[in-house]
Scaffold this motif. Structure first.
Motif, short mmCIF file in Angstrom:
data_model
loop_
_atom_site.label_atom_id
_atom_site.label_comp_id
_atom_site.label_asym_id
_atom_site.label_seq_id
_atom_site.Cartn_x
_atom_site.Cartn_y
_atom_site.Cartn_z
N PHE A 124 -10.65 9.52 4.43
CA PHE A 124 -10.63 9.84 3.00
C PHE A 124 -9.59 9.04 2.20
O PHE A 124 -9.77 8.83 1.01
CB PHE A 124 -10.38 11.34 2.80
N SER A 125 -8.53 8.61 2.87
CA SER A 125 -7.50 7.85 2.14
C SER A 125 -7.79 6.35 2.12
O SER A 125 -7.30 5.62 1.27
CB SER A 125 -6.12 8.09 2.77
N GLY A 126 -8.58 5.89 3.13
CA GLY A 126 -8.89 4.47 3.22
C GLY A 126 -7.74 3.65 3.79
O GLY A 126 -7.73 2.42 3.72
N LEU A 127 -6.76 4.32 4.38
CA LEU A 127 -5.60 3.65 4.97
C LEU A 127 -5.69 3.65 6.49
O LEU A 127 -6.30 4.54 7.07
CB LEU A 127 -4.30 4.33 4.53
N SER A 128 -5.07 2.65 7.11
CA SER A 128 -5.11 2.56 8.57
C SER A 128 -4.14 3.56 9.20
O SER A 128 -3.24 4.09 8.54
CB SER A 128 -4.74 1.15 9.02
N TYR B 57 1.26 6.24 9.56
CA TYR B 57 2.46 6.63 10.31
C TYR B 57 3.72 6.04 9.68
O TYR B 57 4.79 6.67 9.70
CB TYR B 57 2.33 6.19 11.77
N ARG B 58 3.60 4.83 9.10
CA ARG B 58 4.76 4.24 8.42
C ARG B 58 5.12 5.06 7.17
O ARG B 58 6.29 5.29 6.88
CB ARG B 58 4.47 2.78 8.05
N ILE B 59 4.09 5.48 6.44
CA ILE B 59 4.31 6.30 5.25
C ILE B 59 4.94 7.63 5.64
O ILE B 59 5.89 8.11 5.00
CB ILE B 59 2.98 6.54 4.50
N LYS C 172 -7.04 16.61 10.03
CA LYS C 172 -6.82 15.74 11.18
C LYS C 172 -6.48 14.31 10.71
O LYS C 172 -6.81 13.92 9.58
CB LYS C 172 -8.06 15.70 12.06
N LEU C 173 -5.87 13.55 11.61
CA LEU C 173 -5.55 12.16 11.32
C LEU C 173 -6.82 11.36 10.99
O LEU C 173 -6.84 10.57 10.05
CB LEU C 173 -4.83 11.52 12.51
N LYS D 275 0.81 -1.22 0.00
CA LYS D 275 0.00 0.00 0.00
C LYS D 275 0.85 1.26 0.00
O LYS D 275 0.48 2.27 -0.58
CB LYS D 275 -0.93 0.00 1.22
N ARG D 276 2.01 1.19 0.67
CA ARG D 276 2.87 2.37 0.77
C ARG D 276 3.53 2.70 -0.57
O ARG D 276 3.91 3.83 -0.80
CB ARG D 276 3.95 2.13 1.83
N GLU D 277 3.66 1.72 -1.44
CA GLU D 277 4.31 1.94 -2.73
C GLU D 277 3.33 2.09 -3.88
O GLU D 277 3.73 2.28 -5.01
CB GLU D 277 5.27 0.77 -3.02
N ASN D 278 2.05 1.97 -3.59
CA ASN D 278 1.04 2.05 -4.64
C ASN D 278 -0.06 3.05 -4.27
O ASN D 278 -1.25 2.77 -4.39
CB ASN D 278 0.42 0.66 -4.88
N LEU D 279 0.37 4.22 -3.81
CA LEU D 279 -0.58 5.25 -3.41
C LEU D 279 -1.18 5.93 -4.65
O LEU D 279 -0.47 6.17 -5.63
CB LEU D 279 0.09 6.30 -2.54
#
Length: 221
Positions: free
Chosen positions: A193-197, A202-204, A186-187, A165-169
């Motif tokens: 809106f991004s659909g990411l956890s 935080y890793r990204i 805000k987080l 997921k981090r490489e296919n944004l």
């Protein structure tokens, strides 16, 4: 309570007469018979989908054999479970119990044994699926790892596994992540809106900051 016959042949050249003979055996009308000329790899077949809409709780679905229902075992199991949950009885004609004369005296015995045989089939199919997944996992684990830290096929050179997921944004995701890092949103909104956890975000963020710091260090040098 009605009875329905489902017939499937793989190609237009195949003849459905053998399966169609069940119409007379079970005393069905033409309107009770649904025929598909399609492969059994999935269940997106017009007659089958129409049949599922037609059958109701207490009805009986008749097929010559379980492979006429479908050849994809994982999906076939889901279909069988759905029929069971909906209270739809299934008669598989080539199972031994259905060769008994269908009269009131034998009806309950037939239904009980027929259900047991179907349960045995589904259990065996589930175990086979589990073994297949284990073999697939073992095959992947034995593959070499490339410079990206991903396993790949020696034969094709293709990487295996889920996309990172981090490489296919998407462009949209990147926009929301940058807005969150810049404290414009805000987080919770970024997650929405991004659909990411939260953990992925935080890793990204850590990766982007690290990349930015490395770039600054190089420029300073």
């Amino acid at each position: 309570m009605r009875k329905y016959l489902y017939i499937r042949v793989s190609t237009k050249e195949q003849n459905e007469d053998r399966q169609l003979a069940l119409k007379d055996k079970y005393g069905l009308r033409n309107s009770d018979v649904f025929i598909d000329k399609a492969t059994g790899k999935n269940f997106d077949r017009p007659a089958y989908q129409n049949l599922k809409v037609e059958v109701q709780k207490g009805d009986t679905l008749i097929v010559m054999s379980l492979d006429r229902l479908g050849r994809n075992k994982e999906q076939a199991l889901e279909e069988l479970r759905e029929f069971k949950q909906r209270g739809i009885r299934l008669i598989v004609d080539d199972l031994p119990t259905t060769q008994i004369e269908l009269d009131e005296k034998n009806q309950l015995i037939i239904e009980m044994i027929n259900n047991i045989l179907i349960e045995v089939y589904t259990t065996l199919a589930e175990e086979e699926l589990k073994r297949t997944k284990i073999r697939q996992r073992q095959g992947i684990d034995s593959m070499p790892i490339n410079d990206n830290g991903k396993r790949y096929s020696k034969k094709t050179g293709r990487e295996v596994g889920r996309p990172n997921k981090r490489e296919n944004l998407t462009t949209e995701q990147e926009r929301y992540i940058k807005a969150w890092i810049n404290k414009s949103i805000k987080l919770s909104d970024c997650i929405k809106f991004s659909g990411l956890s939260e953990a992925t975000l935080y890793r990204i963020k850590a990766k982007l900051i690290s990349k930015e710091n490395n770039s600054k260090s190089k420029n300073e040098i």
